[in-house]
Design a protein around this motif. Structure first.
Motif, short mmCIF file in Angstrom:
data_model
loop_
_atom_site.label_atom_id
_atom_site.label_comp_id
_atom_site.label_asym_id
_atom_site.label_seq_id
_atom_site.Cartn_x
_atom_site.Cartn_y
_atom_site.Cartn_z
N ILE A 149 44.95 36.75 41.91
CA ILE A 149 44.03 37.84 41.59
C ILE A 149 43.60 38.53 42.87
O ILE A 149 43.87 38.04 43.98
CB ILE A 149 42.81 37.30 40.81
N VAL A 150 42.96 39.66 42.71
CA VAL A 150 42.58 40.48 43.87
C VAL A 150 41.57 39.73 44.74
O VAL A 150 40.62 39.17 44.24
CB VAL A 150 41.95 41.79 43.36
N PRO A 151 41.81 39.73 46.05
CA PRO A 151 40.86 39.07 46.96
C PRO A 151 39.47 39.71 46.90
O PRO A 151 39.34 40.87 46.54
CB PRO A 151 41.48 39.28 48.35
N VAL A 152 38.46 38.95 47.26
CA VAL A 152 37.09 39.48 47.27
C VAL A 152 36.69 39.93 48.67
O VAL A 152 37.32 39.57 49.65
CB VAL A 152 36.05 38.41 46.84
N GLY A 153 35.65 40.70 48.70
CA GLY A 153 34.93 40.97 49.94
C GLY A 153 35.57 41.98 50.86
O GLY A 153 36.60 42.58 50.56
N LYS A 154 34.91 42.17 51.97
CA LYS A 154 35.35 43.12 52.99
C LYS A 154 36.22 42.38 53.99
O LYS A 154 35.99 41.23 54.28
CB LYS A 154 34.12 43.65 53.73
N THR A 205 45.92 36.62 52.51
CA THR A 205 46.98 36.47 51.51
C THR A 205 46.99 37.75 50.68
O THR A 205 46.00 38.48 50.63
CB THR A 205 46.70 35.29 50.55
N ARG A 206 48.10 37.99 49.99
CA ARG A 206 48.18 39.20 49.17
C ARG A 206 47.21 39.12 48.00
O ARG A 206 46.56 40.09 47.64
CB ARG A 206 49.59 39.41 48.66
N TYR A 207 47.15 37.94 47.39
CA TYR A 207 46.26 37.73 46.26
C TYR A 207 45.60 36.38 46.43
O TYR A 207 46.01 35.59 47.28
CB TYR A 207 47.05 37.79 44.95
N ASN A 208 44.62 36.10 45.60
CA ASN A 208 43.97 34.79 45.59
C ASN A 208 44.48 34.02 44.38
O ASN A 208 44.16 34.40 43.24
CB ASN A 208 42.45 34.94 45.42
N LEU A 209 45.21 32.96 44.61
CA LEU A 209 45.67 32.16 43.48
C LEU A 209 44.46 31.53 42.81
O LEU A 209 43.64 30.89 43.47
CB LEU A 209 46.62 31.08 44.02
N LYS A 216 39.80 41.13 56.11
CA LYS A 216 41.11 40.54 55.92
C LYS A 216 41.04 39.34 54.98
O LYS A 216 40.16 38.49 55.11
CB LYS A 216 41.59 40.06 57.29
N SER A 217 41.99 39.27 54.04
CA SER A 217 41.99 38.13 53.13
C SER A 217 43.08 37.12 53.51
O SER A 217 43.09 36.02 53.04
CB SER A 217 42.22 38.59 51.70
#
Lengths: 351, 351, 351, 351
Positions: free
Chosen positions: C251-256, C261-265, C258-259
């Motif tokens: 799913i889409v990463p949260v927050g402001k 990863t492309r998505y958050n498993l 750099k995450s």
């Protein structure tokens, strides 16, 4: 992007286009007063730009990395200089001009009689375009999916009511195409084809709808960034159809706990779309808020942000509506909303 | 919530309050023209409501489950009937009245000279309140944290400049309290204490700031739902301080890819706060967008949504600013913004 | 939901079904050892449950409000009692059984030779199902869209390579259907039809794919809640096809900021799906992370969470891949991953 | 970052440090076997790196732009080469070593007797660290805020119980510091200071807690990106305290509709933290899921992702807990969880 010299001949232009095709890409030619720009549709990494720069008639050839170059203000020949929005004409209505345009109607087309009454009310209130869902996207397969989902005959009948209402009240009409197989039928009856929020990412549907050659009302998905929204709008433009009306309808609320609205209207989408592209953008406060009592405030806010128009759900008897009853306003409420919005539009456009 | 009978005596009221305290809760008494309401601070599950209903002078005793009952319009004696917003008076300025209030100033106080110049410009442009950060919350410990973080002497000096600017230009002044230990010092110098977005959830800071007895500008966290925002505002009210100015300053953008703004201004927060509570709400378009070129549009939109005022970052020389240079506007731009906003306010308030 | 008496006759059952149809709904009959349940497809508000309760043979008739009742464990006759997962058989592979199933292959089918090499490597590593994209959903219309987008001949050829690879290496094969018009062709060649993340909300595509009668690998949208995911899976079940393999892919990463990863498993999706429905669920760590160096960790974590299998992108020469090169692992890396995952599966299943 | 020559003298080192201070920054000196690195605390833009490069003993001087350089693996002298995690020793427990560490206890300390019973159960189950909230962060001011909020005497008493339980059962003890003014008192009684999710962004609290010189358990905010999390952890390191235990405890769910868990555990946070920093990272499945029936699965998944330990809420009688009753497991359940987790840790560490 390939920019031709001011005095490049038609032959030189055609030669460049042919060379582009040999590389496996398609072209989007935009002729301006001072120069002709050849936009490249496909992966520009296959293009030897140094070679293209040396072709007769070419002034400049360079890679453009933005995924929405065909609709971007920056790479457009026609709109860049003038800072103008593309004017999309539907019947005698201009979307993207000085005056805001108002689209109104029921969430779903339910009966001919109800539709005619609502259309009359919307027209009297000042709306120019009539909307009504025949195919309804729904979160549950067990909910009412619109008359269109009952079968082709029911779909045709509902669509013909829309068309008739448009003729009777001198309005343009618009409805949603939810699946590829519905595009042909819908395009026979309506002036504007809508692609809904839940289908925003559906690139095959976008291409199919675009090829009908009619203006497309294109709604942002509730989980999409602006970059995604514009990048997928490009799927419509890539079919040669640039009559795209963008529409902001709210994004997913943040945080834990109650949000009080169905979605969060992201009004910065309006000035961003107007800066990044030459396309007009409208706002749908009805689906965004899901609350009749917030529609006035959010409509005014959308207009103050610079929107080219609004799409509002209206019903002569909201309590009776089969879908979205809680977010419908009445024609008299719509009239007051339109009047205030026109004044706000004048005020902020003076700037 | 305990509602007293219209003719309940003072003694009866005091008896009920004493009984509430025996149950381990505190009270918030609100006397209206027709009835007195005793709000309960603490866990109402410990209250035997049936017993309280039978006490002399009590008309009604029942559990209220909303976590923000003290600031809610619904349970407030004073504001419920009249549908009005609480008017918070600072010097001769009224926040929450008919006219919008404009707060302007630099992101960070950098030097006395720069501050005075900006204050003069802001005043000329029509702003009534001067803001300037002495303690700056920053995402990186390696960034400039404001003069206040250099030590107590530097903090005192910067705060005294703010106070002096307020006196010289007849403006109220406001700055942020970032940690509990800063509250005493800051409260000596300014008229309004700000709690910033990153500290929204910091309940001990909220209580400490509230106890200073001055109005509190309380900003929503960028990841907080409206319910969380209002529930944490209740920590201020629970200390007996209801001079709370809510402030929407943008939430985290959705989706993958570029959002074009730092945050998404959630303008539905404005009508929601005005319906759910009796508190005024302002909007900060500067931090929300992070883009100078979007501030005008988003300010107009905020005003059209019904905001009680705006907080805008302004600098006489934006390029020189140590913090947030890209989102500062100049005093002449501020003047134009304020003028348009006042007209929009009139237009929408007529409704 | 209508539950028949244990000794209800076939005639009584048929009578009830006929009555349901008269109300405009369809039925989903599930016969168990002890009772027969008639699931209702459509809006249950049109059903007079009191009347139905009184029909001969009916034990209980009541409204079920969950939007995913056909796939829910709670309302299922067959799976409820035993706490088991539906076993979906493809060739001799069982998805949803004791052993985890591994799907591997390139993101996109690029050439026959490369596909055969990868298939061989995947098979040797222990994968049972071969995947490869012929129609690729892409964020930019200017990116490579898969061989299928080049035309029907190219699509047919690429699909035939897949089929041939499956036969040669004794693997089942799977590919994505991106648009309704592709379903017929794809269904001729592959064993499992995939609906990708971006099409999760596309109800007409879901119905079209479901009607092909083959197992459907159904991926969660990166912005969808679990309730939405399960509610839209119901569109497949409502066509009578319950061979649905759910797939979590981030799913889409949260927050402001750099995450990484492309998505958050979202691995809680696994036990939730297994509790809420009787369907098997797989995890795609490749698209979720977009990072080759995180695939091992996240695969182990998915398995420990109880996943019925994994879908991993593999390439004999990752650097050469046209799409998603940075997230491909090699066959030897896949082998190590599968070996560890099988051990973890044993360990957690003992519980 | 300034890297000294291998044979640089102590005098040269001190001279460089003095020069850095003259520029207004602080230093973080890390001496390794082969070289000494001087980390710069503050804004590196004020440093003339060319000048520093020419100072005696300096091998290299260059700007490091990452906001979390002090805790980063990349810029660390000690941990970079070896690919190891910092081992944080508390009593005889090693966090960050080969064996996972388990923290268990009630959400809130409620009574001495209950705490002792839970501590005994946790110890028997295999947990090494006892946790219990004395100051509880709560979304509503009207909810139970922990015994600590009742006053200093109550706080002291509750803290002394924790300390006593730690001594009696030979466990380290940990509790949360919710506000700056609580840090001194709490640090007298416990071995590890916790900063909770809601205070993640509270930089003044972070600095205050860090200065106590004890290990800090630092939890990620539910709306924070990994970059924000690591950047704010740097506030602790900048005070010279690098005994930071990171903790993932779930992020805000996505999308519309029911999410089934309170938060979404983001397990990729584990391998990312281990790659980006040299700090250990733990996972809290209790707050993340809010569901007793999911704790086993998510604990196993966290361990398989590589976590250095878990923090689990445990209660001898979950139904009695004042806070978070629905997410507590019993000591026997904890024992089974710990046993399986130790096996998974061995399995994945072999890799």
């Amino acid at each position: 992007m390939i920019i031709m010299k001011k005095d490049a001949s038609q032959e030189e232009l055609e030669n460049v286009i042919a060379e582009v095709r040999r590389c496996g890409l398609k072209t989007d030619v935009s002729k301006g007063a001072f120069r002709t720009i050849i936009g490249l549709i496909g992966d520009e990494k296959s293009i030897p730009f140094a070679y293209f720069s040396s072709l007769p008639g070419v002034k400049e050839a360079r890679m453009v990395e933005t995924p929405y170059k065909l609709i971007s203000r920056e790479y457009s020949n026609l709109w860049q200089a003038e800072g103008m929005t593309r004017e999309i004409k539907v019947k005698d209505i201009i979307i993207g001009g000085d005056e805001p345009v108002f689209i109104a109607g029921p969430c779903a087309v339910e009966s001919k009689e109800a539709l005619m009454k609502i259309a009359e009310g919307a027209k009297m209130a000042g709306a120019q375009i009539l909307r009504g869902g025949v195919y309804k996207p729904r979160s549950s397969v067990h909910s009412f999916q619109g008359l269109g989902s009952a079968g082709k005959d029911e779909a045709t009948e509902a669509l013909s009511w829309l068309k008739e209402a448009g003729e009777r009240f001198e309005m343009a009409v618009m409805t949603e195409v939810r699946g590829e197989s519905q595009a042909d039928l819908v395009a026979e009856f309506v002036d504007i084809l809508q692609v809904g929020s839940r289908n925003m990412y559906d690139q095959d549907l976008l291409a199919t709808v675009a090829r009908k050659g009619k203006p497309v009302m294109y709604k942002r998905h509730f989980g999409a960034s602006m970059e995604e929204f514009l990048s997928f709008a490009e799927y419509i433009a890539a079919e040669g159809n640039k009559d795209i009306i963008l529409c902001e309808r709210g994004i997913v609320p943040v945080g834990k706990g109650k949000s009080f609205t169905r979605y969060n209207l992201d009004l910065a989408a309006v000035p961003i779309a107007l800066k990044e592209t030459y396309l007009p953008i409208m706002v749908d406060p009805s689906h965004a808020t899901g609350r009749r009592d917030l529609i006035y405030s959010m409509s005014c806010a959308a207009m103050a942000a610079g929107a080219n128009g609004l799409m509002v759900e209206v019903h002569t008897n909201p309590a009776e509506a089969l879908v979205d009853a809680s977010q419908m306003i009445t024609p008299p409420e719509l009239k007051e909303l339109i009047d205030t919005c026109r004044q706000i539009n004048k005020l902020v456009k003076k700037h």
